[in-house]
Design a protein around this motif. Structure first.
Motif, PDB file in Angstrom:
ATOM      1  N   LEU A  83      -4.529   4.091  12.706  1.00 57.50           N
ATOM      2  CA  LEU A  83      -3.165   3.594  12.520  1.00 57.50           C
ATOM      3  C   LEU A  83      -3.065   2.126  12.936  1.00 57.50           C
ATOM      4  CD1 LEU A  83      -1.222   6.711  13.809  1.00 57.50           C
ATOM      5  CD2 LEU A  83      -1.105   5.768  11.493  1.00 57.50           C
ATOM      6  N   PRO A  84      -2.304   1.339  12.189  1.00 56.45           N
ATOM      7  CA  PRO A  84      -2.171  -0.081  12.530  1.00 56.45           C
ATOM      8  C   PRO A  84      -1.377  -0.293  13.818  1.00 56.45           C
ATOM      9  CG  PRO A  84      -0.852   0.474  10.592  1.00 56.45           C
ATOM     10  CD  PRO A  84      -1.603   1.703  10.968  1.00 56.45           C
ATOM     11  N   ALA A  85      -1.511  -1.464  14.383  1.00 61.54           N
ATOM     12  CA  ALA A  85      -0.807  -1.805  15.621  1.00 61.54           C
ATOM     13  C   ALA A  85       0.691  -1.633  15.428  1.00 61.54           C
ATOM     14  CB  ALA A  85      -1.127  -3.232  16.032  1.00 61.54           C
TER      15      ALA A  85
ATOM     16  N   ALA B  99       6.118  -2.524  12.944  1.00 60.04           N
ATOM     17  CA  ALA B  99       7.531  -2.845  13.185  1.00 60.04           C
ATOM     18  C   ALA B  99       7.963  -4.066  12.377  1.00 60.04           C
ATOM     19  CB  ALA B  99       7.767  -3.074  14.675  1.00 60.04           C
ATOM     20  N   ASP B 100       7.174  -5.119  12.395  1.00 63.31           N
ATOM     21  CA  ASP B 100       7.513  -6.325  11.638  1.00 63.31           C
ATOM     22  C   ASP B 100       7.572  -6.029  10.141  1.00 63.31           C
ATOM     23  OD1 ASP B 100       7.657  -7.863  13.930  1.00 63.31           O
ATOM     24  OD2 ASP B 100       5.644  -8.720  13.705  1.00 63.31           O
TER      25      ASP B 100
ATOM     26  N   LEU C 285      11.863   5.866   6.310  1.00 63.27           N
ATOM     27  CA  LEU C 285      11.152   5.533   5.069  1.00 63.27           C
ATOM     28  C   LEU C 285      10.509   4.148   5.157  1.00 63.27           C
ATOM     29  CD1 LEU C 285      13.595   6.958   2.373  1.00 63.27           C
ATOM     30  CD2 LEU C 285      11.391   7.910   3.090  1.00 63.27           C
ATOM     31  N   ALA C 286      11.195   3.206   5.811  1.00 66.04           N
ATOM     32  CA  ALA C 286      10.627   1.861   5.974  1.00 66.04           C
ATOM     33  C   ALA C 286       9.389   1.885   6.865  1.00 66.04           C
ATOM     34  CB  ALA C 286      11.678   0.910   6.541  1.00 66.04           C
ATOM     35  N   LEU C 287       9.413   2.692   7.920  1.00 66.53           N
ATOM     36  CA  LEU C 287       8.234   2.807   8.787  1.00 66.53           C
ATOM     37  C   LEU C 287       7.051   3.384   8.019  1.00 66.53           C
ATOM     38  CD1 LEU C 287       9.839   4.112  12.106  1.00 66.53           C
ATOM     39  CD2 LEU C 287       8.722   1.884  11.777  1.00 66.53           C
ATOM     40  N   LYS C 288       7.305   4.444   7.267  1.00 65.25           N
ATOM     41  CA  LYS C 288       6.228   5.060   6.505  1.00 65.25           C
ATOM     42  C   LYS C 288       5.704   4.102   5.429  1.00 65.25           C
ATOM     43  CE  LYS C 288       7.095   9.450   5.443  1.00 65.25           C
ATOM     44  NZ  LYS C 288       7.751  10.761   5.242  1.00 65.25           N
ATOM     45  N   ALA C 289       6.615   3.387   4.775  1.00 67.09           N
ATOM     46  CA  ALA C 289       6.210   2.411   3.764  1.00 67.09           C
ATOM     47  C   ALA C 289       5.400   1.279   4.395  1.00 67.09           C
ATOM     48  CB  ALA C 289       7.435   1.848   3.049  1.00 67.09           C
ATOM     49  N   ALA C 290       5.764   0.897   5.616  1.00 69.35           N
ATOM     50  CA  ALA C 290       5.041  -0.170   6.312  1.00 69.35           C
ATOM     51  C   ALA C 290       3.605   0.260   6.611  1.00 69.35           C
ATOM     52  CB  ALA C 290       5.761  -0.542   7.603  1.00 69.35           C
ATOM     53  N   VAL C 291       3.442   1.472   7.114  1.00 74.00           N
ATOM     54  CA  VAL C 291       2.085   1.963   7.393  1.00 74.00           C
ATOM     55  C   VAL C 291       1.292   1.987   6.097  1.00 74.00           C
ATOM     56  CG1 VAL C 291       0.711   3.917   8.204  1.00 74.00           C
ATOM     57  CG2 VAL C 291       2.783   3.272   9.441  1.00 74.00           C
TER      58      VAL C 291
ATOM     59  N   GLN D 192       1.796   0.120   3.376  1.00 72.92           N
ATOM     60  CA  GLN D 192       1.522  -1.255   2.938  1.00 72.92           C
ATOM     61  C   GLN D 192       0.329  -1.841   3.672  1.00 72.92           C
ATOM     62  OE1 GLN D 192       4.927  -3.802   2.153  1.00 72.92           O
ATOM     63  NE2 GLN D 192       3.910  -5.464   3.251  1.00 72.92           N
ATOM     64  N   ILE D 193       0.206  -1.510   4.949  1.00 73.09           N
ATOM     65  CA  ILE D 193      -0.877  -2.057   5.769  1.00 73.09           C
ATOM     66  C   ILE D 193      -2.191  -1.336   5.517  1.00 73.09           C
ATOM     67  CG2 ILE D 193      -1.666  -2.394   8.148  1.00 73.09           C
ATOM     68  CD1 ILE D 193       1.445  -2.563   8.834  1.00 73.09           C
ATOM     69  N   THR D 194      -2.135  -0.016   5.364  1.00 74.10           N
ATOM     70  CA  THR D 194      -3.373   0.778   5.270  1.00 74.10           C
ATOM     71  C   THR D 194      -3.734   1.208   3.851  1.00 74.10           C
ATOM     72  OG1 THR D 194      -2.271   2.929   5.546  1.00 74.10           O
ATOM     73  CG2 THR D 194      -2.939   1.742   7.568  1.00 74.10           C
ATOM     74  N   GLY D 195      -2.726   1.355   2.985  1.00 70.62           N
ATOM     75  CA  GLY D 195      -2.982   1.881   1.652  1.00 70.62           C
ATOM     76  C   GLY D 195      -3.305   3.365   1.644  1.00 70.62           C
ATOM     77  N   ASP D 196      -3.068   4.047   2.770  1.00 71.58           N
ATOM     78  CA  ASP D 196      -3.445   5.451   2.924  1.00 71.58           C
ATOM     79  C   ASP D 196      -2.204   6.345   2.980  1.00 71.58           C
ATOM     80  OD1 ASP D 196      -4.136   7.979   4.264  1.00 71.58           O
ATOM     81  OD2 ASP D 196      -6.085   7.041   4.684  1.00 71.58           O
TER      82      ASP D 196
END
Length: 193
Positions: free
Chosen positions: A7-9, A14-15, A73-79, A81-85
């Motif tokens: 998982l990303p930092a 958050a950003d 939904l934004a948190l899940k979308a952020a993860v 966007q960062i991981t593609g997973d």
């Protein structure tokens, strides 16, 4: 490597989540999406999602719960966007918040158009979702860094949800609703001609 290590930092999530949420709010489709999601109330008959909220009242709670659903939904979308997973992106969400995302995602054409125009992946798959949210979790850390402390009224720890579901289940059974509304033996008299 464990899933937690992949998982990303949280600060990066958050950003990214704040940026995604801003994009969603500024979308030309946002007001229609919000109105449609909140209008969905006639079909919000769930025995184990929203009713775990203490003194739940649909019309009073729905606007704030919509905000919490957006943030989830934004948190899940952020993860994503960062991981593609997809699987990593299904971070734990509290049951009432997850239930609200279902009402939001029922606005399929609006969600699809917003996601495409904003180049955001909306992540939700029932067989992969996690509703075992806890206030000492990765999700909580990411949320807190993005928007401050999540409202405990809606972001209930998994163990508390399980306890409240047991209370509700016993009440439902007392009126003939078995398995928390999943079955009953009630009969309905025919309408007199």
């Amino acid at each position: 490597m464990s899933q937690a290590e992949l998982l990303p930092a949280p600060a990066v999530v958050a950003d990214t989540a704040r940026s995604i949420l801003d994009k969603i709010r500024n979308s030309s489709e946002f007001h229609a999406f919000r109105a449609a999601s909140l209008e969905y109330s006639e079909d919000w008959q769930c025995f184990t999602g929203f009713p775990v909220v203490q003194q739940w009242h649909l019309e009073t709670d729905a606007p704030q719960l919509f905000e919490e659903g957006l943030r989830a939904l934004a948190l899940k979308a952020a993860v994503h966007q960062i991981t593609g997973d997809d699987q990593l992106s299904e971070i734990p969400i509290a049951v009432p918040v997850d239930e609200m995302t279902h009402a939001m995602l029922a606005q399929a054409q609006l969600v699809a158009r917003m996601a495409a125009s904003l180049d955001v992946s909306v992540i939700h798959q029932t067989d992969q979702e996690h509703t075992d949210y806890r206030s000492d979790s990765y999700t909580h850390t990411c949320y807190s860094l993005a928007w401050g402390e999540p409202p405990a009224r809606y972001w209930l720890d998994h163990e508390e949800v399980v306890r409240r579901r047991r209370v509700l289940g016993a009440l439902y059974e007392s009126i003939g609703m078995e398995r928390s509304g999943r079955e009953h033996r009630l009969t309905f008299e025919p309408v007199a001609a």
